[in-house]
Design a protein around this motif. Structure first.
Motif, PDB file in Angstrom:
ATOM      1  N   ASP A  61      32.141  35.895  47.219  1.00 46.78           N
ATOM      2  CA  ASP A  61      31.159  35.250  46.457  1.00 46.78           C
ATOM      3  C   ASP A  61      30.691  34.004  47.056  1.00 46.78           C
ATOM      4  OD1 ASP A  61      30.728  37.442  44.874  1.00 46.78           O
ATOM      5  OD2 ASP A  61      31.715  36.366  42.996  1.00 46.78           O
ATOM      6  N   THR A  62      31.836  33.196  47.631  1.00 42.78           N
ATOM      7  CA  THR A  62      31.712  31.959  48.101  1.00 42.78           C
ATOM      8  C   THR A  62      31.055  32.045  49.431  1.00 42.78           C
ATOM      9  OG1 THR A  62      33.629  31.044  47.046  1.00 42.78           O
ATOM     10  CG2 THR A  62      32.697  29.940  49.117  1.00 42.78           C
ATOM     11  N   LEU A  63      31.102  32.996  50.093  1.00 42.10           N
ATOM     12  CA  LEU A  63      30.656  33.300  51.647  1.00 42.10           C
ATOM     13  C   LEU A  63      28.954  33.925  51.557  1.00 42.10           C
ATOM     14  CD1 LEU A  63      31.149  33.782  54.769  1.00 42.10           C
ATOM     15  CD2 LEU A  63      31.465  36.001  54.098  1.00 42.10           C
ATOM     16  N   ILE A  64      28.984  34.865  50.772  1.00 43.11           N
ATOM     17  CA  ILE A  64      27.624  35.203  50.667  1.00 43.11           C
ATOM     18  C   ILE A  64      26.463  34.750  49.576  1.00 43.11           C
ATOM     19  CG2 ILE A  64      28.643  37.459  51.494  1.00 43.11           C
ATOM     20  CD1 ILE A  64      28.181  38.732  48.686  1.00 43.11           C
ATOM     21  N   LYS A  65      27.244  34.081  48.645  1.00 48.47           N
ATOM     22  CA  LYS A  65      26.415  33.607  47.553  1.00 48.47           C
ATOM     23  C   LYS A  65      25.332  34.654  46.759  1.00 48.47           C
ATOM     24  CE  LYS A  65      26.937  28.771  49.198  1.00 48.47           C
ATOM     25  NZ  LYS A  65      26.225  27.394  49.466  1.00 48.47           N
ATOM     26  N   GLU A  66      24.360  34.318  46.832  1.00 46.98           N
ATOM     27  CA  GLU A  66      23.212  35.064  46.222  1.00 46.98           C
ATOM     28  C   GLU A  66      22.536  35.660  47.207  1.00 46.98           C
ATOM     29  OE1 GLU A  66      21.104  31.182  46.501  1.00 46.98           O
ATOM     30  OE2 GLU A  66      23.232  32.029  46.115  1.00 46.98           O
ATOM     31  N   TYR A  67      22.995  35.681  48.559  1.00 51.14           N
ATOM     32  CA  TYR A  67      22.090  36.394  49.657  1.00 51.14           C
ATOM     33  C   TYR A  67      22.412  37.650  49.817  1.00 51.14           C
ATOM     34  CZ  TYR A  67      21.123  31.276  50.171  1.00 51.14           C
ATOM     35  OH  TYR A  67      20.868  29.992  50.021  1.00 51.14           O
ATOM     36  N   GLY A  68      23.593  38.278  49.486  1.00 55.51           N
ATOM     37  CA  GLY A  68      23.775  39.717  49.690  1.00 55.51           C
ATOM     38  C   GLY A  68      24.137  40.092  51.066  1.00 55.51           C
ATOM     39  N   ASP A  69      23.370  41.175  51.552  1.00 55.24           N
ATOM     40  CA  ASP A  69      23.592  41.590  52.882  1.00 55.24           C
ATOM     41  C   ASP A  69      22.958  40.775  53.971  1.00 55.24           C
ATOM     42  OD1 ASP A  69      25.326  43.814  52.264  1.00 55.24           O
ATOM     43  OD2 ASP A  69      23.715  45.023  52.352  1.00 55.24           O
ATOM     44  N   ASP A  70      22.222  39.568  53.602  1.00 59.14           N
ATOM     45  CA  ASP A  70      21.812  38.520  54.496  1.00 59.14           C
ATOM     46  C   ASP A  70      22.509  37.852  55.222  1.00 59.14           C
ATOM     47  OD1 ASP A  70      19.914  37.220  56.130  1.00 59.14           O
ATOM     48  OD2 ASP A  70      18.522  36.474  54.483  1.00 59.14           O
ATOM     49  N   VAL A  71      23.087  38.276  56.251  1.00 62.88           N
ATOM     50  CA  VAL A  71      24.462  37.442  57.032  1.00 62.88           C
ATOM     51  C   VAL A  71      23.793  36.124  57.579  1.00 62.88           C
ATOM     52  CG1 VAL A  71      26.001  37.657  58.639  1.00 62.88           C
ATOM     53  CG2 VAL A  71      25.456  39.738  57.539  1.00 62.88           C
ATOM     54  N   THR A  72      22.593  36.233  58.119  1.00 60.38           N
ATOM     55  CA  THR A  72      22.013  35.071  58.538  1.00 60.38           C
ATOM     56  C   THR A  72      22.100  33.786  57.584  1.00 60.38           C
ATOM     57  OG1 THR A  72      19.636  35.397  57.593  1.00 60.38           O
ATOM     58  CG2 THR A  72      20.391  36.367  59.975  1.00 60.38           C
ATOM     59  N   ARG A  73      22.161  34.237  56.329  1.00 60.16           N
ATOM     60  CA  ARG A  73      22.408  32.834  55.183  1.00 60.16           C
ATOM     61  C   ARG A  73      23.764  32.950  54.508  1.00 60.16           C
ATOM     62  NH1 ARG A  73      17.096  33.186  51.626  1.00 60.16           N
ATOM     63  NH2 ARG A  73      17.611  30.875  51.301  1.00 60.16           N
ATOM     64  N   TRP A  74      24.692  33.615  55.125  1.00 57.74           N
ATOM     65  CA  TRP A  74      26.011  33.654  54.935  1.00 57.74           C
ATOM     66  C   TRP A  74      26.577  32.069  55.299  1.00 57.74           C
ATOM     67  CZ3 TRP A  74      29.016  38.643  55.643  1.00 57.74           C
ATOM     68  CH2 TRP A  74      28.421  39.993  54.950  1.00 57.74           C
ATOM     69  N   LYS A  75      27.481  31.882  54.672  1.00 55.98           N
ATOM     70  CA  LYS A  75      28.137  30.156  54.980  1.00 55.98           C
ATOM     71  C   LYS A  75      28.820  30.038  56.384  1.00 55.98           C
ATOM     72  CE  LYS A  75      30.519  28.253  51.647  1.00 55.98           C
ATOM     73  NZ  LYS A  75      29.671  26.973  51.651  1.00 55.98           N
ATOM     74  N   GLY A  76      28.058  29.305  57.338  1.00 59.43           N
ATOM     75  CA  GLY A  76      28.579  29.003  58.393  1.00 59.43           C
ATOM     76  C   GLY A  76      28.429  30.132  59.523  1.00 59.43           C
ATOM     77  N   VAL A  77      27.681  31.095  59.227  1.00 60.51           N
ATOM     78  CA  VAL A  77      27.371  32.241  60.178  1.00 60.51           C
ATOM     79  C   VAL A  77      26.093  32.139  60.630  1.00 60.51           C
ATOM     80  CG1 VAL A  77      27.365  34.658  60.611  1.00 60.51           C
ATOM     81  CG2 VAL A  77      28.926  33.484  58.666  1.00 60.51           C
ATOM     82  N   THR A  78      25.974  32.055  62.139  1.00 61.88           N
ATOM     83  CA  THR A  78      24.619  32.034  63.094  1.00 61.88           C
ATOM     84  C   THR A  78      24.464  33.477  63.452  1.00 61.88           C
ATOM     85  OG1 THR A  78      24.873  29.950  63.075  1.00 61.88           O
ATOM     86  CG2 THR A  78      23.361  31.107  64.758  1.00 61.88           C
ATOM     87  N   VAL A  79      23.397  34.023  63.387  1.00 68.66           N
ATOM     88  CA  VAL A  79      22.929  35.394  63.881  1.00 68.66           C
ATOM     89  C   VAL A  79      21.878  35.345  64.913  1.00 68.66           C
ATOM     90  CG1 VAL A  79      21.962  37.721  63.356  1.00 68.66           C
ATOM     91  CG2 VAL A  79      23.662  36.776  62.070  1.00 68.66           C
ATOM     92  N   GLU A  80      21.936  36.047  66.094  1.00 66.45           N
ATOM     93  CA  GLU A  80      20.805  36.139  66.966  1.00 66.45           C
ATOM     94  C   GLU A  80      20.863  37.369  67.481  1.00 66.45           C
ATOM     95  OE1 GLU A  80      21.382  33.492  70.360  1.00 66.45           O
ATOM     96  OE2 GLU A  80      21.479  31.746  69.124  1.00 66.45           O
ATOM     97  N   ASN A  81      19.525  37.829  67.263  1.00 65.06           N
ATOM     98  CA  ASN A  81      19.180  39.297  67.833  1.00 65.06           C
ATOM     99  C   ASN A  81      19.941  40.401  67.309  1.00 65.06           C
ATOM    100  OD1 ASN A  81      17.040  38.316  69.860  1.00 65.06           O
ATOM    101  ND2 ASN A  81      18.771  37.749  71.223  1.00 65.06           N
ATOM    102  N   GLY A  82      20.286  40.205  65.880  1.00 62.06           N
ATOM    103  CA  GLY A  82      20.897  41.066  65.371  1.00 62.06           C
ATOM    104  C   GLY A  82      22.440  40.966  65.409  1.00 62.06           C
ATOM    105  N   ARG A  83      23.037  39.935  65.929  1.00 67.47           N
ATOM    106  CA  ARG A  83      24.402  39.799  66.486  1.00 67.47           C
ATOM    107  C   ARG A  83      25.034  38.565  66.018  1.00 67.47           C
ATOM    108  NH1 ARG A  83      26.831  43.666  69.618  1.00 67.47           N
ATOM    109  NH2 ARG A  83      28.711  43.019  68.288  1.00 67.47           N
ATOM    110  N   VAL A  84      26.113  38.428  65.421  1.00 65.20           N
ATOM    111  CA  VAL A  84      26.746  37.068  64.982  1.00 65.20           C
ATOM    112  C   VAL A  84      27.467  36.543  66.284  1.00 65.20           C
ATOM    113  CG1 VAL A  84      28.856  36.134  63.797  1.00 65.20           C
ATOM    114  CG2 VAL A  84      27.563  38.072  62.649  1.00 65.20           C
TER     115      VAL A  84
END
Length: 197
Positions: free
Chosen positions: A44-67
């Motif tokens: 819950d700390t990582l994804i918060k309320e964003y579910g599968d939207d990895v682009t909004r996960w804590k400390g994670v950056t996504v470009e062109n569908g890849r972390v």
């Protein structure tokens, strides 16, 4: 038609990553979550309320569908990083500084795109020889750990421009920081000649 059938998965991935800037492949999503949980992080700390939207996960950056970047510095993480880190094969920046991480798996050597690795301020007592596979690495920070030896394979990191080693337990005289490529390579060549680890 046979070609399309054989490449259906690839074509779907390309289309989704182009049309949806928030798209992230399932492999990366799963690997990030497993890495976080292996270090004692709550989901819950990582994804918060964003579910599968990895682009909004804590400390994670996504470009062109890849972390491409994981920044988890000073997040109270502990334990041992899981082997799933090796699945993030587009990762360029990995920052895990100032936690209480005890070990890094050999699979980190699969991160061929990695240019920046910050592990300082943890509880590492050794490093995997596979770090020497990271030929794209330009910045490596491993200060303030419990290291007493360095793998000789680090001599393979010929693109390093910054190397930080301060406050470890080396039995040999090791400079705290290197800021020039020439000095780094001279040191690593010496390390290789000793055949340590």
């Amino acid at each position: 038609f046979a070609f399309l059938a054989d490449h259906e998965h690839t074509l779907t991935y390309i289309i989704l990553s182009y049309l949806d800037p928030w798209f992230c492949c399932n492999k990366d999503r799963t690997a990030v979550l497993k890495c976080w949980e292996s270090l004692g992080g709550a989901k819950d700390t990582l994804i918060k309320e964003y579910g599968d939207d990895v682009t909004r996960w804590k400390g994670v950056t996504v470009e062109n569908g890849r972390v491409v970047k994981v920044y988890w510095g000073r997040m109270g993480l502990t334990g041992h990083l899981t082997s799933e880190i090796g699945e993030l094969d587009c990762l360029r920046h990995l920052c895990l500084h100032d936690n209480e991480i005890g070990s890094i798996p050999t699979e980190v050597g699969k991160l061929s795109s990695l240019t920046f690795l910050d592990l300082h301020g943890n509880q590492l007592t050794d490093l995997p020889r596979e770090l020497g596979n990271l030929r794209s690495l330009t910045d490596l920070s491993i200060g303030r750990n419990g290291l007493s030896i360095l793998p000789s394979t680090l001599a393979n990191l010929t693109n390093l421009k910054y190397l930080s080693l301060y406050n470890n337990n080396f039995s040999i005289d090791v400079p705290k920081n290197f800021y020039t490529k020439g000095k780094i390579q001279t040191f690593l060549a010496t390390l290789k000649s000793t055949g340590k680890n």
